[in-house]
Design a protein around this motif. Structure first.
Motif, PDB file in Angstrom:
ATOM      1  N   SER A 115      -9.661  12.034  11.581  1.00 14.57           N
ATOM      2  CA  SER A 115     -11.002  11.755  11.799  1.00 14.57           C
ATOM      3  C   SER A 115     -11.909  12.579  10.890  1.00 14.57           C
ATOM      4  CB  SER A 115     -11.334  11.765  13.304  1.00 14.57           C
ATOM      5  OG  SER A 115     -11.127  13.181  13.847  1.00 14.57           O
ATOM      6  N   GLU A 116     -11.578  13.588  10.375  1.00 13.03           N
ATOM      7  CA  GLU A 116     -12.374  14.602   9.660  1.00 13.03           C
ATOM      8  C   GLU A 116     -11.935  14.693   8.234  1.00 13.03           C
ATOM      9  OE1 GLU A 116     -12.538  18.281  11.628  1.00 13.03           O
ATOM     10  OE2 GLU A 116     -13.791  17.535  13.038  1.00 13.03           O
ATOM     11  N   ARG A 119     -14.675  13.990   5.718  1.00  6.98           N
ATOM     12  CA  ARG A 119     -15.806  15.288   5.363  1.00  6.98           C
ATOM     13  C   ARG A 119     -15.265  16.522   4.691  1.00  6.98           C
ATOM     14  NH1 ARG A 119     -17.005  19.412   8.480  1.00  6.98           N
ATOM     15  NH2 ARG A 119     -15.414  18.936  10.121  1.00  6.98           N
ATOM     16  N   ARG A 254     -18.342  11.840   5.745  1.00 11.51           N
ATOM     17  CA  ARG A 254     -18.353  11.360   7.001  1.00 11.51           C
ATOM     18  C   ARG A 254     -18.321   9.986   7.247  1.00 11.51           C
ATOM     19  NH1 ARG A 254     -22.329  15.606   7.165  1.00 11.51           N
ATOM     20  NH2 ARG A 254     -21.439  17.631   8.212  1.00 11.51           N
ATOM     21  N   ASP A 257     -15.000   8.598   6.595  1.00 12.48           N
ATOM     22  CA  ASP A 257     -14.068   8.875   8.090  1.00 12.48           C
ATOM     23  C   ASP A 257     -14.336   7.607   8.871  1.00 12.48           C
ATOM     24  OD1 ASP A 257     -13.008  11.090   6.923  1.00 12.48           O
ATOM     25  OD2 ASP A 257     -14.364  12.397   8.147  1.00 12.48           O
TER      26      ASP A 257
END
Length: 383
Positions: A115-116, A119, A254, A257
């Motif tokens: 999920s990151e 980023r 971001r 993601d």
């Protein structure tokens, strides 16, 4: 990792603003002197193709530390070079061993939570872009006040410090795909054949970096042709302007993601296309060029982050090899764009350069809109 990437990738570009001083010291000029930056870039391509895949089959931290040591030695040899031949050989070695950033990026993707990942990749890539843009400024300052050899010695010292810091900060990571080296290299062909998402994003990367390179390869010539006859120092200052593009990298990550990868690609390439419209219409003034540079770097960087976030999500066991295929295509596109930009400059001047950049950007925009529809539904939605 972002700082280490910036410090390391800068090794590729220190020699460019120092070429005049190097030529006077070693008694070289013209095409012979041009071998120094050329062989550095050729070495980088060789290192990406033959060394970066080792990040999948060996323990990454050990490979990164070994390369930091090797590039440090190569930089010392360059600083001590008694002749142009020695400097050219050392420059090639610097290029081959300066592939540390291309191992850090997939390493960062491996360590990050899914999920990151975008980023995190964006943050490391912002470091790389800042290193590329500011390396020439740093080299020019050090070379002017302390001499060109000092710059190579300073760079070698930075590699020693970087290696020590990474030794105590990077975690040990076991190989994700232990296999013999010949099999590792053959697997590159298999990945290229079986991963359509990789092929699409490699194409997008190559086209957009080609447009980017068409501009930067001809900017100094164009500035010299303007009524102010601006010198190379002014051209270098536009690199500082381009740092604005690095600031948005983590933000782009971001959004990637959150599954907005294809939309980011399309929007970024549209911004890149708009930059060449601005450069064509208002490129007669320094402010117009500055605005074009901000848009150019913003579009190129956002597209790059979206590409890499998507590519690294494909095969966790092959991230270094995926990065090799992506980056080799990326730099081939950059070389093609630089050649096309120079050719357009000699035949049609600045409008020709803008036309080349716009054409490559438009081709990339068509590719992302058309190519994503041809991918399997699950892949297209993720892209």
């Amino acid at each position: 990792m972002a700082v280490a990437g910036a410090v390391t990738v800068a090794n590729l570009y220190y020699n460019q603003p120092l070429l005049g001083d190097i030529g006077r010291t070693l008694g070289a000029d013209g095409s012979a002197l041009g071998l120094v930056p050329t062989l550095t870039q050729v070495g980088y391509a060789v290192g990406m193709l033959f060394l970066v895949p080792l990040g999948d089959s060996l323990e990454r931290r050990k490979v990164i530390l070994l390369l930091c040591g090797c590039v440090g030695v190569a930089l010392v040899v360059a600083g001590l070079a008694p002749s142009l031949h020695v400097l050219v050989a050392a420059s090639f070695a610097i290029g081959v061993t300066t592939v540390v950033p291309q191992m850090l990026i997939p390493f960062a993707a491996q360590l990050a939570a899914p999920s990151e990942r975008g980023r995190v990749v964006g943050m490391v890539m912002s470091g790389l872009l800042i290193g590329i843009l500011l390396s020439r400024t740093a080299a020019g300052f050090v070379g002017t006040h302390l001499g060109w050899r000092t710059m190579f010695f300073v760079a070698a010292g930075l590699m020693v410090v970087t290696g020590v810091v990474l030794r105590f900060t990077l975690p040990s990571a076991p190989p994700v795909a232990a296999m013999p080296y010949p099999q590792l290299m053959r697997s590159l062909i298999h990945l290229a054949r079986t991963e359509p998402v990789l092929r699409l994003h490699a194409l997008l990367g190559g086209l957009t970096f080609g447009a980017f390179s068409a501009f930067w390869a001809t900017l100094a010539l164009y500035l010299r042709s303007l009524p102010g006859h601006y010198d190379a120092q002014v051209a270098g200052l536009f690199g500082v302007v381009g740092v604005a593009g690095a600031v948005i990298a983590p933000l782009v990550g971001r959004f990637a993601d959150k599954g907005a990868g294809r939309r980011i690609n399309a929007l970024a390439i549209a911004v890149l296309l708009a930059s060449f419209v601005v450069l064509w219409l208002w490129g007669h003034s320094l402010w117009g060029i500055a605005l074009g540079v901000v848009l150019l770097d913003l579009g190129a960087q956002a597209n790059q982050i979206a590409n890499q976030a998507r590519v690294y999500s494909l095969r966790p066991d092959a991230r270094s090899r995926l990065n090799t295929l992506y980056m080799v295509t990326y730099f081939v596109g950059g070389a093609a764009g630089a050649w096309a930009g120079m050719s357009a400059w000699t035949r049609a001047g600045w409008p020709g350069v803008c036309a080349v950049g716009a054409a490559m950007s438009l081709t990339a925009l068509v590719a992302v809109l058309w190519g994503a529809r041809r991918l399997p539904a699950a892949q297209a939605s993720a892209t």
